[in-house]
Design an enzyme around this catalytic site. Structure first.
Site, PDB file in Angstrom:
ATOM      1  CG  ASP A 126      -2.040   0.992   1.108  1.00 26.41           C
ATOM      2  OD1 ASP A 126      -1.863   1.992   0.390  1.00 26.41           O
ATOM      3  OD2 ASP A 126      -3.090   0.771   1.725  1.00 26.41           O
ATOM      4  NE  ARG A 128      -4.586   3.058   0.009  1.00 31.97           N
ATOM      5  CZ  ARG A 128      -5.666   2.299   0.224  1.00 31.97           C
ATOM      6  NH1 ARG A 128      -6.799   2.564  -0.377  1.00 31.97           N
ATOM      7  NH2 ARG A 128      -5.592   1.285   1.047  1.00 31.97           N
TER       8      ARG A 128
END
Ligand SMILES: [Zn+2]
Length: 205
Positions: A126, A128
């Site tokens: 991830d 983000r």
């Protein structure tokens, strides 16, 4: 400031007529949007969703993931409450970009799961980044969120950025035969909560 406010307009949708505020992330040139409804600057916790762009799920009805139905459920929830914010962040494919997402899907078609595929392409599971959320929320006067997410890591990422999360509100929607494995992987490897839990998990900060 990592992001600057550009302009705001009305955005009529099937659910409500939102106010759409546009923000430019100067370093990357990425353009982000916040949909808001009602008085979100009165200090009381605001029902909110931080949604990362998923072109395939949000716009192309993909059933490989649950993004489109989560987006719709969040917009409906905000509309039915008459108050809330939806941050739409242009970080496609958990931050790896659309082309790399298609590469990852290709690996998944060959049997890898979503986390393995990202790692095989050299990305963290991830990527983000939520640093842009705080100035966007500050611009709108939002003091704290009742955050719609199944992802406790997102709650932590946001609170680490200085965003107060008064409550985590689960979103249970969008399960279909095509994304069963994807959702199971998110639950097993990325710590998403897929049960029917509904309680405040974060102290008001
Ligand atoms: Zn998606």
């Amino acid at each position: 400031m990592p992001v600057v406010f550009v302009a705001a307009s009305k955005l009529p949708t099937p659910f409500a007529t939102f106010t759409m505020s546009g923000f430019l992330e100067q370093e990357t040139g990425r353009e982000h949007v916040v949909l808001s409804l009602g008085d979100v600057s009165d200090g009381a916790p605001v029902l909110g969703r931080v949604h990362s762009e998923c072109l395939t799920g949000d716009a192309l009805f993909s059933q490989r993931c649950d993004c489109g139905s989560q987006l719709e459920a969040a917009m409906r929830a905000i509309a039915s409450e008459g108050r809330g914010v939806l941050l739409y962040l242009r970080q496609e494919g958990r931050g790896i970009g659309l082309m790399n997402k298609i590469r990852a899907y290709e690996l998944q078609d060959g049997g890898a799961d979503t986390v393995e595929a990202n790692e095989r392409l050299g990305f963290a599971a991830d990527q983000r980044d939520y640093a842009i959320c705080l100035p966007m929320l500050e611009h709108l006067g939002v003091k704290s969120l009742r955050l719609m997410t199944n992802n406790p890591r997102k709650v932590k990422a946001l609170t680490d950025m200085g965003i107060a999360v008064a409550e985590r509100v689960p979103l249970h929607t969008g399960q279909n035969p095509h994304n069963k494995l994807y959702l199971a992987t998110k639950a097993g490897k990325l710590g998403h909560m897929m049960g029917n839990e509904h309680q405040s998990e974060v102290d008001p900060a």
